[in-house]
Design an enzyme around this catalytic site. Structure first.
Site: not given
Length: 239
Positions: A13, A15, A120, A178, A183
């Site tokens: 993941d 950010e 993404y 987040h 996550d």
DNA sequence: TGCCAGGCCCTCTTTAGGGCCTT
């Protein structure tokens, strides 16, 4: 029983600074033994999977050299100021080497797992690596749990947001949201709930890393940001 | 100067439009 090739699953993941030409501000990779995915410890009362033993974990924060969008700053709790104040370098060769070493430690072939990964995380990682003329091993596979779960749960039409999936499966929200590490843990638990189907699905539907295109092409503007090496906390770039 | 993501999926579809999903 269907024979499934031996694959190491690495959950990922990121950010970022936002949704418009984002740059990575935090990256988390988690590796779990294959047997822990297929036969996880279970709560004796509910029968639900319990968090498995994590065998390797890598979480890196980095100064993205691009202003955070306000929504992303609020959501992630990260800011250009805090990252720069703590002396965090950007997504550089050291990050590339850390990722390479992490993946090399896993029994290959490795399959990266991310939620909305095709839309993404994977193209974003490709864009960051392209900027440094770096790459991942060509045998690396990619699994998007958003695509996979929508396919496996047809005709389910409810939300497929990661947090909503966790709530649906476990009856409560995840403890952390987040942060990349929080996550990625949520993603791991969502995967565990459907692990046998997802492992089998991955064997036939995972895409090759070589087929992942960058989220956006490199532009001279990216280079100018990089060369300036600084940004003003107010959000303007390069004066 | 002004704008600002974009690919995928579903349906009231396919010569399209709108919502989802990631930060």
């Amino acid at each position: 029983m269907t024979q499934v090739p031996r694959i190491s699953f690495v959950f990922l993941d990121s950010e970022t600074t936002g949704l418009s030409r984002p740059r990575v501000s935090e990256l988390s990779l988690v590796a779990v033994h294959r047997c822990s995915l297929l036969q996880p410890p279970r709560d004796p009362d509910s029968g639900l999977p319990l968090p498995p033993r994590i065998v390797d974990k890598l979480t890196l924060c980095m100064t993205p050299q691009k202003p955070f969008e306000p929504a992303a700053e609020e959501l992630t709790g990260l800011s250009n100021w805090s990252l720069q104040e703590n002396g965090k370098p950007g997504f550089d060769q050291a990050v590339v080497q850390a990722i390479e070493c992490f993946l090399a430690r896993q029994a290959g072939p490795v399959c990266l797992v991310a939620h909305n990964g095709f839309g993404y995380d994977f193209p974003l990682l490709r864009a960051e690596l392209d900027r440094l003329e770096a790459d991942l091993p060509p045998a690396t596979g990619c699994l998007d749990t958003l695509l996979a779960l929508r396919e496996l749960e047809k005709p389910c039409k409810r939300s497929y947001q990661l947090v909503e999936l966790y709530k649906r499966y476990y009856g409560q929200g995840p403890e952390l949201a987040h942060s990349a590490e929080g996550d990625v843990h949520t993603l791991l638990m969502v995967f565990l709930f459907r692990a046998p189907k997802l492992v089998e699905w991955a064997a036939y539907n995972a895409r090759s890393w070589a087929d992942i295109l960058p989220l956006y092409p490199q532009s001279p503007r990216d280079s100018s940001i990089e060369l300036s090496g600084e940004f003003s906390p107010s959000g303007s770039i390069g004066g």
